[in-house]
Design a protein around this motif. Structure first.
Motif, PDB file in Angstrom:
ATOM      1  N   ARG A 190      29.332  56.828 134.595  1.00  0.00           N
ATOM      2  CA  ARG A 190      28.341  56.343 133.632  1.00  0.00           C
ATOM      3  C   ARG A 190      28.962  55.268 132.759  1.00  0.00           C
ATOM      4  NH1 ARG A 190      27.209  57.998 128.498  1.00  0.00           N
ATOM      5  NH2 ARG A 190      28.645  59.756 128.726  1.00  0.00           N
ATOM      6  N   PHE A 191      28.266  54.116 132.687  1.00  0.00           N
ATOM      7  CA  PHE A 191      28.681  53.037 131.805  1.00  0.00           C
ATOM      8  C   PHE A 191      27.870  53.110 130.518  1.00  0.00           C
ATOM      9  CE2 PHE A 191      30.070  51.300 135.860  1.00  0.00           C
ATOM     10  CZ  PHE A 191      31.289  50.722 135.531  1.00  0.00           C
ATOM     11  N   ALA A 236      32.742  56.484 132.049  1.00  0.00           N
ATOM     12  CA  ALA A 236      33.143  57.876 132.222  1.00  0.00           C
ATOM     13  C   ALA A 236      33.174  58.179 133.713  1.00  0.00           C
ATOM     14  CB  ALA A 236      32.180  58.810 131.495  1.00  0.00           C
ATOM     15  N   PRO A 237      34.326  58.053 134.365  1.00  0.00           N
ATOM     16  CA  PRO A 237      34.388  58.265 135.819  1.00  0.00           C
ATOM     17  C   PRO A 237      34.296  59.742 136.180  1.00  0.00           C
ATOM     18  CG  PRO A 237      36.578  57.844 134.960  1.00  0.00           C
ATOM     19  CD  PRO A 237      35.627  57.662 133.806  1.00  0.00           C
ATOM     20  N   PRO A 238      33.569  60.065 137.228  1.00  0.00           N
ATOM     21  CA  PRO A 238      33.507  61.460 137.682  1.00  0.00           C
ATOM     22  C   PRO A 238      34.779  61.828 138.452  1.00  0.00           C
ATOM     23  CG  PRO A 238      32.259  60.085 139.173  1.00  0.00           C
ATOM     24  CD  PRO A 238      32.752  59.177 138.076  1.00  0.00           C
ATOM     25  N   TRP A 239      35.004  63.094 138.602  1.00  0.00           N
ATOM     26  CA  TRP A 239      36.124  63.560 139.409  1.00  0.00           C
ATOM     27  C   TRP A 239      35.891  63.204 140.894  1.00  0.00           C
ATOM     28  CZ3 TRP A 239      40.901  65.285 138.906  1.00  0.00           C
ATOM     29  CH2 TRP A 239      41.500  65.897 140.022  1.00  0.00           C
ATOM     30  N   PRO A 240      36.896  62.703 141.604  1.00  0.00           N
ATOM     31  CA  PRO A 240      38.306  62.557 141.214  1.00  0.00           C
ATOM     32  C   PRO A 240      38.666  61.135 140.791  1.00  0.00           C
ATOM     33  CG  PRO A 240      38.137  62.365 143.578  1.00  0.00           C
ATOM     34  CD  PRO A 240      36.720  62.503 143.063  1.00  0.00           C
TER      35      PRO A 240
END
Length: 245
Positions: free
Chosen positions: A2-3, A42-46
């Protein structure tokens, strides 16, 4: 992932192109007035293993540079001179309006080519190089290292590293000139005598020349930067035929 955008607290920081005095006018001519606008991801895993805080910090610096460049370009493309002029046009033809409109054209030429260099010759080219190398990456660690190298090269070629502080100051000086010119042309040109306008235009043109020549000296030392140097020095306007000291 999410940006998002948020406003960071930069009240304690001093603008690179001059102290801010707390007025809307000073913000209008401050090339870094939007420095508080921060791009967040917000980068998701991994993907956290790849998009580390250090890499995201590099991404923010690139975003801030693009924002400064596009703002300066917009300010020059939409400014008007003279009664009845639409955005980006000059109404009438007098020595006074021609004087400033010529400087506007020179500034727009420089800003346009710097922006094109950053977006096409650097960011797009480095991204394509990363994509071409993806088949050879066999692990997440290898991909993370490749992404880190990508942003390191972009930061270096866009004058964002400490060793290029002089070049970045030159870029910021050009962008600040663009904003100052918009403010000048938006005011009543007849408020000052023609002699004062001519003296101011000569000073601003000399400032633009110094900044562009500094950039050209650095770009000529880099094979990837020579096309921008040649574009800035169109028709040897900034003395491109002279031997460097």
């Amino acid at each position: 992932g999410r940006f998002s955008f948020e406003l960071a607290d930069v009240s304690a920081q001093e603008p690179r192109n001059g102290p801010r005095k707390g007025s809307s006018f000073s913000d209008a001519v401050d090339a870094r007035a939007f420095e508080s606008l921060v791009l967040r991801y917000a980068p998701p895993w991994p993907l956290q293993l790849v998009f580390t805080p250090a890499l995201l910090s590099q991404q923010q610096r690139v975003f801030a540079l693009l924002l400064r460049l596009r703002r300066a370009k917009w300010s020059l493309e939409t400014v008007s001179v003279g009664a009845g002029a639409a955005g980006g046009r000059c109404a009438g033809s007098t020595p006074l309006t021609r004087l400033w409109w010529t400087l506007r054209s020179e500034l727009l030429h420089a800003v346009h080519h710097i922006l094109a260099y950053v977006t096409l010759a650097v960011i797009a080219a480095e991204w394509r190089s990363l994509l071409d190398g993806l088949p050879a990456l066999s692990s997440v660690d290898a991909f993370a290292a490749a992404c880190a190298r990508l942003y390191e090269r972009i930061a270096s070629r866009c004058f964002l590293e400490p060793q290029h502080e002089a070049e970045m100051r030159a870029v910021d000086a050009i962008l600040a000139l663009a904003l100052r010119l918009r403010a000048q042309l938006s005011d009543d040109l007849a408020a000052l005598p023609a002699v004062a306008h001519a003296a101011a235009a000569r000073r601003w043109r000399a400032e633009l020349r110094r900044s562009v020549q500094l950039l050209m000296r650095t770009l000529r030392q880099q094979p990837e930067g020579r096309p921008l140097s040649e574009a800035l020095d169109f028709n040897s306007h900034y003395g491109g035929s002279e031997e460097e000291a």
